[in-house]
Design a protein around this motif. Structure first.
Motif, PDB file in Angstrom:
ATOM      1  N   TYR A   1      47.798 -12.855  88.774  1.00 23.24           N
ATOM      2  CA  TYR A   1      46.829 -13.403  87.833  1.00 23.24           C
ATOM      3  C   TYR A   1      45.844 -14.304  88.572  1.00 23.24           C
ATOM      4  O   TYR A   1      46.219 -15.371  89.067  1.00 23.24           O
ATOM      5  CB  TYR A   1      47.537 -14.187  86.733  1.00 23.24           C
ATOM      6  CG  TYR A   1      48.511 -13.342  85.944  1.00 23.24           C
ATOM      7  CD1 TYR A   1      48.050 -12.454  84.983  1.00 23.24           C
ATOM      8  CD2 TYR A   1      49.885 -13.406  86.201  1.00 23.24           C
ATOM      9  CE1 TYR A   1      48.934 -11.664  84.266  1.00 23.24           C
ATOM     10  CE2 TYR A   1      50.771 -12.621  85.491  1.00 23.24           C
ATOM     11  CZ  TYR A   1      50.292 -11.745  84.529  1.00 23.24           C
ATOM     12  OH  TYR A   1      51.177 -10.952  83.821  1.00 23.24           O
ATOM     13  N   PRO A   2      44.566 -13.919  88.651  1.00 18.36           N
ATOM     14  CA  PRO A   2      43.591 -14.697  89.430  1.00 18.36           C
ATOM     15  C   PRO A   2      43.484 -16.149  89.012  1.00 18.36           C
ATOM     16  O   PRO A   2      43.372 -17.037  89.872  1.00 18.36           O
ATOM     17  CB  PRO A   2      42.278 -13.935  89.173  1.00 18.36           C
ATOM     18  CG  PRO A   2      42.689 -12.541  88.862  1.00 18.36           C
ATOM     19  CD  PRO A   2      43.991 -12.666  88.118  1.00 18.36           C
TER      20      PRO A   2
ATOM     21  N   PRO B   1      34.492 -11.962  92.832  1.00 15.67           N
ATOM     22  CA  PRO B   1      35.615 -12.900  92.969  1.00 15.67           C
ATOM     23  C   PRO B   1      35.807 -13.358  94.407  1.00 15.67           C
ATOM     24  O   PRO B   1      35.761 -12.560  95.341  1.00 15.67           O
ATOM     25  CB  PRO B   1      36.810 -12.063  92.480  1.00 15.67           C
ATOM     26  CG  PRO B   1      36.211 -11.096  91.509  1.00 15.67           C
ATOM     27  CD  PRO B   1      34.864 -10.745  92.081  1.00 15.67           C
TER      28      PRO B   1
ATOM     29  N   GLU C   1      41.216  -5.948  88.729  1.00 15.64           N
ATOM     30  CA  GLU C   1      40.208  -6.885  89.226  1.00 15.64           C
ATOM     31  C   GLU C   1      39.227  -6.220  90.184  1.00 15.64           C
ATOM     32  O   GLU C   1      38.049  -6.593  90.252  1.00 15.64           O
ATOM     33  CB  GLU C   1      40.857  -8.107  89.885  1.00 15.64           C
ATOM     34  CG  GLU C   1      41.750  -7.799  91.075  1.00 15.64           C
ATOM     35  CD  GLU C   1      43.194  -7.611  90.688  1.00 15.64           C
ATOM     36  OE1 GLU C   1      44.062  -7.899  91.545  1.00 15.64           O
ATOM     37  OE2 GLU C   1      43.469  -7.198  89.544  1.00 15.64           O
TER      38      GLU C   1
ATOM     39  N   SER D   1      36.831  -4.202  87.999  1.00 18.41           N
ATOM     40  CA  SER D   1      35.869  -5.116  87.375  1.00 18.41           C
ATOM     41  C   SER D   1      34.789  -5.534  88.366  1.00 18.41           C
ATOM     42  O   SER D   1      33.595  -5.595  88.027  1.00 18.41           O
ATOM     43  CB  SER D   1      36.605  -6.351  86.848  1.00 18.41           C
ATOM     44  OG  SER D   1      35.712  -7.284  86.298  1.00 18.41           O
TER      45      SER D   1
END
Length: 321
Positions: free
Chosen positions: A13-14, A70, A137, A140
């Motif tokens: 989980y970032p 990110p 992620e 995304s």
């Protein structure tokens, strides 16, 4: 075991990962503290130069992209530090030369990550581009890249393999470029369930005409090829595939590809590359390990294009946005 599961939970989980690092920068080193200067930011925002040959008259696509991705992903960190000039330059140059010399059709980027190959294909050609990435992620981030300068390549949340249904994706703890499908009955926080399909089944539904296929799936490349043999036989696309040694990847690829009569070239050294009768993960540099599988003998003009694109990539830097 508990420590590994805890590390996998934090990594999965970032927001948890980012919060954990913010806490650890205030702790002494003996208690697991981190150096604040080495903690990645929540986001990286930077400008990225895109390659363009000096004699390019088409002027297709932008010269630079502004990306916000990110901060703890591997490829954005590398791109922000050194641009495209040091990101698999031989492989990228060969990929762009293929786009210049192959017939019109779709580009399939299998194991796209944040979409570097898809980005260049969309920016320098008018081909439909599909980026396959099952890690949420990374998919995304690839969509964010696609939205930059309206590149418009399609991101497909799918793991291509040798079966249809679902599979278990194992997240690598230290390098998100090494996430891969695994066969396991024991699931933990390091694994997520993802949709899987064969390339042939997907292409039957999507009705594309593939002419360029790039594969980088962290060791499951033979499964992708096995699931796409019908596509390779029917459309004869140019293929670029990563080959990692010591996993039996080489033997399986040779067994699958030998009947198709492709020519095998390790991307190593200066072009023209030397055709090989065997595929070996140690034949190309460790930082690339990419092989080009050509359905026909490359022309002298093709190798000239590889050289031109390599020179163009040398000029591609990055800077603050």
């Amino acid at each position: 075991m508990v420590q590994d599961q805890l590390r996998a939970f934090v990594h999965r989980y970032p927001i948890v990962r980012f919060a954990t690092r913010q806490i650890r920068v205030h702790l002494p080193r003996r208690f697991g503290g981190l150096d604040p200067s080495r903690v990645p930011p929540w986001n990286r925002r930077f400008c990225l130069d895109l390659p363009r040959p000096a004699d390019d008259r088409r002027r297709v696509g932008p010269d630079t992209l502004t990306l916000q991705l990110p901060g703890d992903l591997t490829v954005p960190r590398r791109l922000a530090a050194s641009g495209l000039s040091r990101h698999e330059p031989g492989s990228l140059a060969s990929f762009m030369a293929i786009l210049d010399h192959t017939r019109p059709g779709a580009v399939l980027d299998i194991g796209a990550g944040v979409g570097v190959y898809s980005m260049l294909a969309a920016a320098r050609s008018r081909c439909p581009v599909f980026a396959f990435e099952p890690t949420p992620e990374l998919a995304s981030a690839a969509r964010s890249v696609s939205a930059s300068a309206d590149l418009g390549f399609s991101v497909v949340d799918l793991a291509l393999s040798n079966h249809n249904g679902t599979g278990h994706l194992r997240r690598a703890l230290h390098n998100d470029m090494c996430n891969r499908l695994v066969r396991t009955a024991r699931l933990g926080f390091a694994h997520i369930t993802v949709r899987t399909a064969t390339l042939s089944r997907w292409n039957e539904t999507a009705a594309t005409y593939p002419t360029v296929v790039k594969i980088d799936t962290a060791g499951t490349e033979p499964d992708v090829v096995a699931g796409g043999l019908e596509v390779l036989r029917r459309y004869r696309p140019w293929v670029m595939t990563k080959v990692r040694p010591d996993r039996g990847v080489e033997e399986r690829l040779m067994a699958l590809l030998d009947p198709l009569e492709y020519r095998w070239f390790p991307i190593s050294g200066a072009p023209p590359y030397e055709a090989r009768t065997e595929i070996s993960g140690r034949a190309s540099p460790a930082w690339e390990r990419m092989w080009m599988l050509a359905p026909e003998e490359p022309s002298s003009g093709f190798w000239d294009s590889v050289t031109v694109w390599r020179e163009a990539l040398k000029k591609c830097r990055s800077g603050p946005a």
